[in-house]
Enzyme design. Structure first.
Site, short mmCIF file in Angstrom:
data_model
loop_
_atom_site.label_atom_id
_atom_site.label_comp_id
_atom_site.label_asym_id
_atom_site.label_seq_id
_atom_site.Cartn_x
_atom_site.Cartn_y
_atom_site.Cartn_z
N TYR A 19 0.83 -1.21 0.00
CA TYR A 19 0.00 0.00 0.00
C TYR A 19 0.87 1.27 0.00
CZ TYR A 19 -2.79 -3.81 1.95
OH TYR A 19 -3.37 -5.02 2.18
N TYR A 147 -12.58 -7.34 6.59
CA TYR A 147 -11.38 -7.44 5.74
C TYR A 147 -11.04 -8.92 5.57
CZ TYR A 147 -6.71 -7.42 3.92
OH TYR A 147 -5.62 -7.67 3.11
N ASP A 236 -13.17 -16.69 9.03
CA ASP A 236 -11.82 -16.24 8.66
C ASP A 236 -11.06 -15.96 9.95
OD1 ASP A 236 -9.55 -14.84 8.00
OD2 ASP A 236 -10.54 -13.40 6.67
N LYS A 265 -1.51 -16.39 8.71
CA LYS A 265 -0.69 -15.53 9.56
C LYS A 265 0.14 -16.29 10.61
CE LYS A 265 -2.39 -11.01 8.60
NZ LYS A 265 -3.70 -10.68 8.06
C1 LIG Z 1 -4.22 -10.78 6.72
C2 LIG Z 1 -5.61 -11.25 6.56
C3 LIG Z 1 -6.03 -11.87 5.37
C4 LIG Z 1 -5.14 -12.01 4.16
O1 LIG Z 1 -4.02 -12.79 4.41
P1 LIG Z 1 -2.71 -12.64 3.47
O2 LIG Z 1 -1.81 -13.73 3.95
O3 LIG Z 1 -2.18 -11.27 3.71
O4 LIG Z 1 -3.16 -12.84 2.07
C5 LIG Z 1 -7.34 -12.32 5.31
N1 LIG Z 1 -8.17 -12.19 6.36
C6 LIG Z 1 -7.80 -11.63 7.51
C7 LIG Z 1 -8.76 -11.54 8.65
C8 LIG Z 1 -6.51 -11.12 7.66
O5 LIG Z 1 -6.13 -10.53 8.79
#
Ligand SMILES: *Cc1c(COP(=O)(O)O)cnc(C)c1O
Length: 412
Positions: A19, A147, A236, A265
């Site tokens: 970004y 997100y 997620d 992550k």
């Molecule tokens: C970071 C994140 C993503 C995307 O993961 P990347 O490994 O950066 O592609 C998706 N959902 C959530 C909640 C996130 O924090």
């Protein structure tokens, strides 16, 4: 500011950062090495990584157990394709994930990043309904301020008002968004259920879309509405998974199980890029009902180095007193950061688990604040009005104190 070298000037002209404009008017701080909670900058200064490299380095850096796992795996193989071949690191990691995840989840798909795991989850949901001959179920329901990543499918379920949506208007498929409160949710399910394939949520803590929390009651209601209206639930937990909110998975706050779970992550303890999608057998079997199979297969699927380090990271987490560590960090962030509420500049302070957020009333001048934080020995990456930390679980009381002080000084 560090990095006034020719090297750094060259980089700013040629290498993109997340970004960031190209060329980049802002210096990126060059990191020479990382150990424990500390990043050592090129000029020798040491700063505490209050971001855990974007939620991922829960054990800190240069962790002997994790180094060893990768070194050992490297001696047998760095990578082989997963199509038609398999290996022990993938099997071992899958077993471990299924042991610790909600019990209904029985199948694992390894993806190469969080965003890709979201693409896979969305695809699974669509293919599930194709398998049920309900081809009209093609829409997703998502939360305001959601997100879920930066790829196209993931972007389409990010909040349209505070993401990149407007840039890709007309390209992104249109999905529906609802506020995380019971009344709005009931209304949305009633209105939209017929063509909705799945609801996708970040359970309890919404990350990059605003660092917001909602209650376990709301999450429980989402689960029961999904059941009532025949809509799948995708959780997620890419940011919240592996203890960050005080539970191993944030779904546990509401004692619910999703149909599809995305992890990323902290999965590899911040060592390598990897994600996993876990599913209920209902999904896997449903996909195959009309003789189809799941149509996804990344080149680096189940990379053995990533699998080995992920298993080592989860083993290390489970063997550690992570609950009390996260609880202690929570207590200390609460006592430390709540004082910021006294400042006229501060709109809100929110703390859950090892996550501390100070929301300012005005947008933050990020480069200026970062430079000040660095003189306080702390690395943070604020965005918008948010100054926040999610430190490694191994952070000491002194480390958290230092983070609290550094944040406190920006609020004064
Ligand atoms: C970071 C994140 C993503 C995307 O993961 P990347 O490994 O950066 O592609 C998706 N959902 C959530 C909640 C996130 O924090």
């Amino acid at each position: 500011m560090s990095g006034s070298t020719e090297e750094n000037a060259w980089e700013r002209e040629h290498v993109w950062h997340p970004y960031a404009p190209m060329p980049n008017p802002n210096l990126a701080y060059q990191v020479q090495s990382a150990d424990g909670v500390y990043l050592t900058l090129e000029d020798g200064r040491k700063v505490i990584d209050g971001m855990s490299s974007w939620w991922s380095a829960i054990h800190g850096y240069n962790v002997p157990e994790l180094n060893q796992a990768i070194e050992k795996q490297l001696k047998s193989m760095a990578h082989v394709m997963f199509g038609g071949l398999t290996h022990q690191p993938a099997v071992d990691l899958a077993k471990l994930l299924l042991e610790i995840a909600p019990k209904n989840l029985k199948h694992v798909f390894f993806a190469d990043s969080g965003s890709v795991s979201i693409e896979v989850a969305l695809k699974m949901a669509l293919q599930y309904w194709l398998g049920q001959k309900k081809n009209h179920k093609t829409k997703f329901l998502s939360l305001s301020n959601a997100y879920h990543g930066d790829t196209f499918g993931a972007m389409s379920v990010c909040d349209p008002d505070n993401s990149m949506h407007h840039l890709f208007k007309g390209v992104l498929p249109k999905h529906r968004f609802v506020a995380p409160n019971i009344e709005s949710l009931r209304q949305a399910f009633k209105t939209y259920h017929a063509d909705t394939a799945a609801m996708i949520v970040e359970p309890i803590v919404q990350g990059a879309g605003g660092m917001l929390f909602y209650t376990a009651e709301v999450l429980a209601e989402i689960r029961s509405l999904c059941d009532e209206y025949d809509v799948l639930l995708i959780a997620d937990e890419i940011a919240t998974g592996f203890g960050r909110t005080g539970k191993l998975f944030a779904c546990e706050h509401a004692d619910i199980s999703p149909d599809i779970l995305c992890l990323g992550k902290a999965l590899t303890g911040g060592y390598m890029t990897m994600a996993a999608v876990l599913t209920d057998p209902k999904i896997s079997q449903g996909i195959q009902q009309q003789g189809n199979i799941l149509m996804h297969g990344p080149t680096f699927m189940a990379n053995p180095l990533a699998c080995a380090v992920a298993k080592a990271s989860i083993d290390l987490l489970l063997a550690s007193p992570w609950q009390s560590r996260v609880a202690n960090i929570e207590t200390q962030l609460k006592t430390g950061l709540q004082a910021c509420l006294a400042s006229k500049k501060v709109a809100d302070v929110r703390i859950m688990g090892a996550i501390g957020i100070v929301e300012m009333k005005e947008a933050i001048d990020v480069p200026a604040i970062q430079a000040k934080l660095i003189t306080q020995g702390v690395w943070l990456r604020p965005f918008g009005k948010l100054l926040y930390t999610m430190p490694p679980f191994i952070a000491s009381q002194e480390n958290i104190q230092q983070i609290n002080n550094a944040i406190g000084m920006q609020c004064a």
